[in-house]
Write an enzyme that holds these catalytic residues in place. Structure first.
Site, short mmCIF file in Angstrom:
data_model
loop_
_atom_site.label_atom_id
_atom_site.label_comp_id
_atom_site.label_asym_id
_atom_site.label_seq_id
_atom_site.Cartn_x
_atom_site.Cartn_y
_atom_site.Cartn_z
CG HIS A 1 5.03 -3.30 -23.57
ND1 HIS A 1 4.50 -4.44 -24.15
CD2 HIS A 1 5.38 -3.65 -22.30
CE1 HIS A 1 4.52 -5.43 -23.27
NE2 HIS A 1 5.05 -4.97 -22.14
CG ASP B 1 8.60 -4.64 -18.74
OD1 ASP B 1 7.53 -4.83 -19.33
OD2 ASP B 1 9.40 -5.56 -18.44
CG HIS C 1 8.54 -7.24 -24.03
ND1 HIS C 1 9.16 -6.20 -23.35
CD2 HIS C 1 7.51 -7.64 -23.26
CE1 HIS C 1 8.53 -5.98 -22.21
NE2 HIS C 1 7.52 -6.84 -22.13
NE ARG D 1 6.49 -7.12 -14.52
CZ ARG D 1 6.08 -6.13 -15.31
NH1 ARG D 1 6.44 -6.09 -16.58
NH2 ARG D 1 5.29 -5.18 -14.83
#
Length: 338
Positions: free
Chosen positions: A143, A145, A294, A311
């Protein structure tokens, strides 16, 4: 990432920097950029991300991200505030409306990925069942983000606080290289296609009442994106597919769509277009969310060791296709509003 240094970044991304050595390592202003795979990934040394970076250092890092799609730093000493300060040199950090209890309450730009362990519990599932219902095929976990939004984040900066002694690696794939690797007739074919990206695609419901299905119906996010987007800084054509959000290609039957998407996803994650990173405490990965997908690890849950990551995502723009047509929201998002 912000457009203020777009020209400089694009130029650096398209050509090798001055001082490039025969082995491929680049040195600029004390920063060393060493590629780690043939199409994607570079390790950057010679910079302290907790310090006040000068413009030349920021430009060198930006150029490396645009060129190599994901860059890695080791041995960094970032706290939440310095993590956000570093991110601000490259764009505007996203502030999510909702985060889990592990995220720092006083730093709204930081999301702690240990929150993900709580998600299944909100809907009556343990974490293993939650993953199995969402990742029931080999390609489902890949996917970008927030790809169902009309303006997915431009970049993500992820730092490791605690990692297991082994396992827990993350893998990225270069979607520009994957597109370039298609044959010319297939590139011409996919250039004109668009696909719906939708939150919850492929989720396997529980028997009877399913709280997560009800949640999806009440909080749906969907966008029609070009199947090939033009990168706003490098001008590269990017195969904009992933296994997590893509619902169906417009204008073709479901059977045709499934076959085409399967072929494109398999192309996107071919090993030669990927890089795998072994995390250590203090490691930082900075990736271009517009040009990569990723895969989070699934080999560490049985180890019983914590994996705590933090993150910060940078606000992105609305993707534009080869024909110049931007993505169109279906439901649940609008540009710049999180």
């Amino acid at each position: 990432m912000t457009a203020g240094t777009e020209a400089a970044g694009t130029e650096a991304a398209g050509t090798e920097a001055a001082g490039t050595e025969a082995a491929g390592t680049e040195r600029t202003g004390g920063i060393e950029v060493k590629p780690v795979a043939g199409h994607i990934g570079a390790e950057i040394t010679g910079v302290d991300l907790a310090a006040d970076l000068d413009d030349a250092q920021v430009a060198a890092i930006r150029a490396a991200v645009l060129r190599w799609k994901v860059v890695f730093f080791r041995g960094q000493r970032l706290d939440h505030a310095r993590h956000v300060a570093f991110a601000r040199r490259f764009g505007e950090p996203v502030v999510l409306r909702r985060r889990g209890s592990a995220s720092p309450p006083d730093v709204p730009e930081v999301e702690t990925t240990a929150d993900r362990l709580e998600l299944g519990g909100r809907f009556g599932m343990d974490h293993d069942e939650w993953l199995q219902r969402r990742r029931h095929t080999l390609l489902r976990g890949w996917h970008c983000d927030h790809g169902a939004r009309v303006d997915p984040p431009a970049a993500t900066i992820l730092r490791a606080e605690t990692v297991p002694p082994y396992g827990g690696d993350t893998t990225w794939s270069n979607l520009a290289a994957a597109y370039a690797g298609l044959s010319a007739p297939v590139r011409a074919f996919v250039d004109g296609l668009r696909a719906e990206h939708r939150l919850g695609v492929g989720y396997q419901p529980r028997p009877g009442d399913d709280a997560y299905v009800r949640h999806l119906l009440d909080h749906q996010i969907a966008t029609v994106h070009p199947l090939v987007r033009v990168h706003p800084e490098t001008g590269e054509r990017v195969l904009f597919v992933n296994g997590y959000y893509v619902e169906q290609i417009e204008g073709v039957s479901r059977a045709e769509s499934a076959a085409i998407l399967q072929m494109l996803l398999e192309q996107a994650v071919r090993p030669e277009y990927t890089v795998r990173f072994r995390w250590e405490p203090g490691s930082v990965a900075f990736w271009d969310n517009r040009a990569t997908i990723h895969l989070a690890p699934s080999d560490n849950a049985h180890l019983g060791s914590p994996r705590i990551m933090h993150r910060v995502m940078l606000a992105g723009d609305v993707p534009v296709g080869v024909d110049g047509k931007p993505s169109e929201p279906v439901i649940g998002s609008e540009p710049g509003r999180w």
